[in-house]
Design a protein around this motif. Structure first.
Motif, mmCIF file in Angstrom:
data_model
loop_
_atom_site.group_PDB
_atom_site.id
_atom_site.type_symbol
_atom_site.label_atom_id
_atom_site.label_comp_id
_atom_site.label_asym_id
_atom_site.label_seq_id
_atom_site.Cartn_x
_atom_site.Cartn_y
_atom_site.Cartn_z
ATOM 1 N N THR A 244 -10.688 -2.807 -7.061
ATOM 2 C CA THR A 244 -9.671 -3.822 -7.345
ATOM 3 C C THR A 244 -10.257 -5.223 -7.425
ATOM 4 O OG1 THR A 244 -9.116 -4.128 -5.001
ATOM 5 C CG2 THR A 244 -7.899 -2.439 -6.216
ATOM 6 N N LYS B 244 -3.456 -4.364 -8.490
ATOM 7 C CA LYS B 244 -3.963 -3.697 -7.288
ATOM 8 C C LYS B 244 -2.976 -2.643 -6.808
ATOM 9 C CE LYS B 244 -6.982 -7.095 -5.053
ATOM 10 N NZ LYS B 244 -7.253 -7.817 -3.786
ATOM 11 N N GLU C 17 -12.840 -5.762 1.415
ATOM 12 C CA GLU C 17 -11.578 -6.231 1.961
ATOM 13 C C GLU C 17 -11.134 -5.306 3.094
ATOM 14 O OE1 GLU C 17 -8.480 -7.065 -0.848
ATOM 15 O OE2 GLU C 17 -9.907 -7.663 -2.410
ATOM 16 N N GLU D 283 -15.549 -1.153 -5.189
ATOM 17 C CA GLU D 283 -14.716 -2.345 -5.386
ATOM 18 C C GLU D 283 -13.747 -2.154 -6.571
ATOM 19 O OE1 GLU D 283 -14.633 -4.634 -3.283
ATOM 20 O OE2 GLU D 283 -16.570 -4.783 -2.292
ATOM 21 N N MET E 218 -5.819 1.898 2.668
ATOM 22 C CA MET E 218 -6.074 2.946 1.677
ATOM 23 C C MET E 218 -7.002 4.063 2.136
ATOM 24 S SD MET E 218 -4.316 2.698 -1.032
ATOM 25 C CE MET E 218 -5.246 3.899 -2.004
ATOM 26 N N SER F 275 -8.387 -5.308 4.702
ATOM 27 C CA SER F 275 -6.998 -4.859 4.523
ATOM 28 C C SER F 275 -6.954 -3.636 3.606
ATOM 29 C CB SER F 275 -6.138 -5.987 3.954
ATOM 30 O OG SER F 275 -6.630 -6.395 2.687
ATOM 31 N N GLU F 276 -7.829 -3.597 2.602
ATOM 32 C CA GLU F 276 -7.890 -2.459 1.689
ATOM 33 C C GLU F 276 -8.385 -1.219 2.419
ATOM 34 O OE1 GLU F 276 -8.483 -3.186 -2.713
ATOM 35 O OE2 GLU F 276 -10.473 -2.496 -2.129
ATOM 36 N N TYR G 87 -3.800 1.318 -6.472
ATOM 37 C CA TYR G 87 -3.665 2.042 -5.205
ATOM 38 C C TYR G 87 -2.780 3.279 -5.390
ATOM 39 C CZ TYR G 87 -5.474 -2.205 -2.926
ATOM 40 O OH TYR G 87 -6.240 -3.267 -2.533
ATOM 41 N N SER H 82 -15.244 -1.142 -0.340
ATOM 42 C CA SER H 82 -14.534 -2.410 -0.481
ATOM 43 C C SER H 82 -15.009 -3.394 0.576
ATOM 44 C CB SER H 82 -13.022 -2.200 -0.347
ATOM 45 O OG SER H 82 -12.338 -3.437 -0.396
ATOM 46 N N PHE I 176 0.849 -1.191 0.000
ATOM 47 C CA PHE I 176 0.000 0.000 0.000
ATOM 48 C C PHE I 176 0.884 1.239 0.000
ATOM 49 C CE2 PHE I 176 -2.870 -3.114 2.032
ATOM 50 C CZ PHE I 176 -3.959 -3.006 1.188
#
Length: 506
Positions: free
Chosen positions: A432, A440, A463, A430, A470, A465-466, A444, A461, A251
């Protein structure tokens, strides 16, 4: 590259260029019989080009291909077929209005009599043998379009076996399959492996690579940067090979988070419709605001309502302090709002149009002569070239059809299209999904660069983690409501997920 005795397939020093751009820079790759060999890489890494050369769709500029120790001259798809190579494409190459048996036997239909009429009885009998081999219990006379996507994929595999294929290339085979269907496919692949097939498995899902593959090779920028035994590697190591740097650099560093005193660009108050129950929030200038939640929580519905795609029963929308009435996407765009839909193929792109047209559709007024409507070709091409350079779009050129691009490059085209509209707010739903890990990382970085230039972003998203990597600030939704708000350095992935599935609202 030395050829090992056990390697059934050897690809040696393959070069390929398109329009003077070198796509493959001496790629070497090998796989054994009775082996499932994964192939990973970012967009433009060369995976598809390499496999298309192996499948006879493209011709190589130089290099050699060996099958079972003998050099193969693969000049077209028929030559590949004769060499025992079969390509199970992501988008199946079958005939929906024909029977299952006809699809399986299309290249080798049995005939009878002096006039060589098709022997239907024998055709169906032979097809049934291959259907049994892949475990598909349907009649050979069934019309193909009566089958599910997973069943059609089994027909494609049966067709490959009917041609005595020994090298089978699976290109993102689970993209349209359920978990149950994926398990069935993996069972077939394991049986093919047991029978001695050499299988190449292209995927951007690392969990699948670890589950089904014995080895994995990673391509980056047209070169093979590493081959690993899946039993002796980690996801972090593969990610590092794909993106060319360590995972902790996956990231990008975000610009500083705007504080509460920062200018508010977009504010929504009490949005209500059949999916939303009083959604309110504010988006600050230069902020990436995350909307997180489970499927059906109302994230996409919030975006669609703001962009004028879904009707609101009540609620107010403000842009830079002034209330606006948004009843259609056109009005949303006029107010400075753009929306990247989660369904890029059906709603974000005109697939049969080329990249150039897709990029300039939203800005026709900028590239056409006022009052006349004809396109100013030089202005248009200048903007298109800028988009290619700025968004790292990898294609054969502006005239390439959008449908033929990889998922990551399709997403870059949609991103660059909206960025050229000079929007103030960009909603990314969404962004990615369905793209590989290398793409991805590039997306980003592009989002970060746009925010640094003053754009404000709403990022949706699933996710966690995203969200954490981000977003400056994260809103959690459930049942059409916002039930939590976090600064990203004040929460954890576990806390976000726990709140989504019924934890205490904060």
């Amino acid at each position: 590259m030395e050829q090992k005795e056990k390697d059934y397939l050897v690809i040696e020093d393959i070069h390929k260029s398109f329009y003077g751009v070198e796509v493959l820079k001496g790629v070497s790759f090998s796989a054994a019989a009775g082996e499932v060999h994964g192939l990973l890489g970012g967009n433009g890494a060369g995976k598809s080009t390499l496999m298309n050369i192996l499948g006879g769709i493209y011709s190589k500029d130089s290099g050699r291909i060996f099958i079972d120790g003998k050099e193969a001259n693969i000049t077209d798809s028929k030559a590949a077929e004769r060499a025992g190579i079969a390509f199970i494409h992501q988008e199946l190459k079958l005939f929906g209005l024909r029977s299952v048996a006809e699809n399986i036997m299309i290249s080798n239909l049995p005939t009878k009599g002096p006039f060589h009429f098709v022997d239907d009885k024998k055709k169906n009998e032979i097809a049934k043998q291959y259907l049994d081999e892949v475990g598909l219990q349907v009649s050979p006379t069934t019309r193909l379009d009566e089958l599910s996507i997973a069943e059609q994929q089994q027909v494609e595999i049966a067709k490959a076996l009917s041609l005595n294929a020994k090298v089978l290339i699976f290109d993102e085979p689970t993209s349209s399959l359920t978990s149950r269907e994926t398990n069935i496919l993996f069972g077939i692949i394991r049986q093919l492996k047991k029978n001695g097939a050499c299988i190449i498995y292209i995927s951007h899902k690392s969990d699948e690579i670890f589950e089904i593959c014995d080895k994995v090779s990673v391509l980056r920028n047209g070169e093979n940067v590493g081959t690993r035994d899946t039993a002796n590697t980690t996801n972090d190591e593969l990610v590092s090979l794909i993106i060319g740097r360590k995972l902790d650099q996956y990231f990008p560093e975000l610009p500083p988070a705007p504080g509460p005193e920062a200018e508010t660009v977009l504010e929504v108050k009490g949005l209500v419709n059949k999916k939303l129950n009083g959604v309110s929030f504010a988006l600050r200038k230069g902020e990436i605001l995350g909307l997180f939640g489970l499927m059906g929580a109302g994230r996409s519905e919030t975006a669609r309502a703001i962009f004028g795609l879904d009707h609101l029963f009540s609620g107010e929308i403000y842009m830079e302090g002034s209330q606006v009435k948004i009843s259609s996407p056109r009005k949303a765009m006029k107010t400075g709002i753009s929306f990247l839909t989660e369904n890029r193929r059906e709603e974000g792109l005109v697939l049969n149009a080329d990249i150039r047209k897709n990029l300039t559709f939203p800005i026709l007024s900028r590239v056409s002569v006022p009052g006349i409507g004809c396109i100013r070709a030089k202005t248009e091409m200048s903007l298109v070239k800028e988009a290619f350079k700025r968004f790292l779009i990898k294609a054969t050129g502006p005239e390439q059809r959008a449908a033929t691009l990889s998922g990551g490059n399709q997403q870059k085209v949609v991103l660059s299209k909206w960025f050229m509209t000079d929007s103030k707010v960009l909603i990314l739903d969404e962004p990615t999904r369905g793209v590989d890990i290398g793409a991805k990382a590039e997306i980003y970085q592009l989002i970060t660069e746009m925010v640094e230039k003053g754009l404000s972003v709403i990022l949706i998203s699933c996710e966690e983690s995203e969200m954490m990597g981000m977003c400056h600030r994260i809103l959690v939704m459930r049942d059409g409501e916002i039930i939590g708000e976090f600064q990203r350095d004040e929460t954890t992935q576990e806390e976000l997920v726990g709140l989504c599935i019924g934890g205490k609202a904060v």
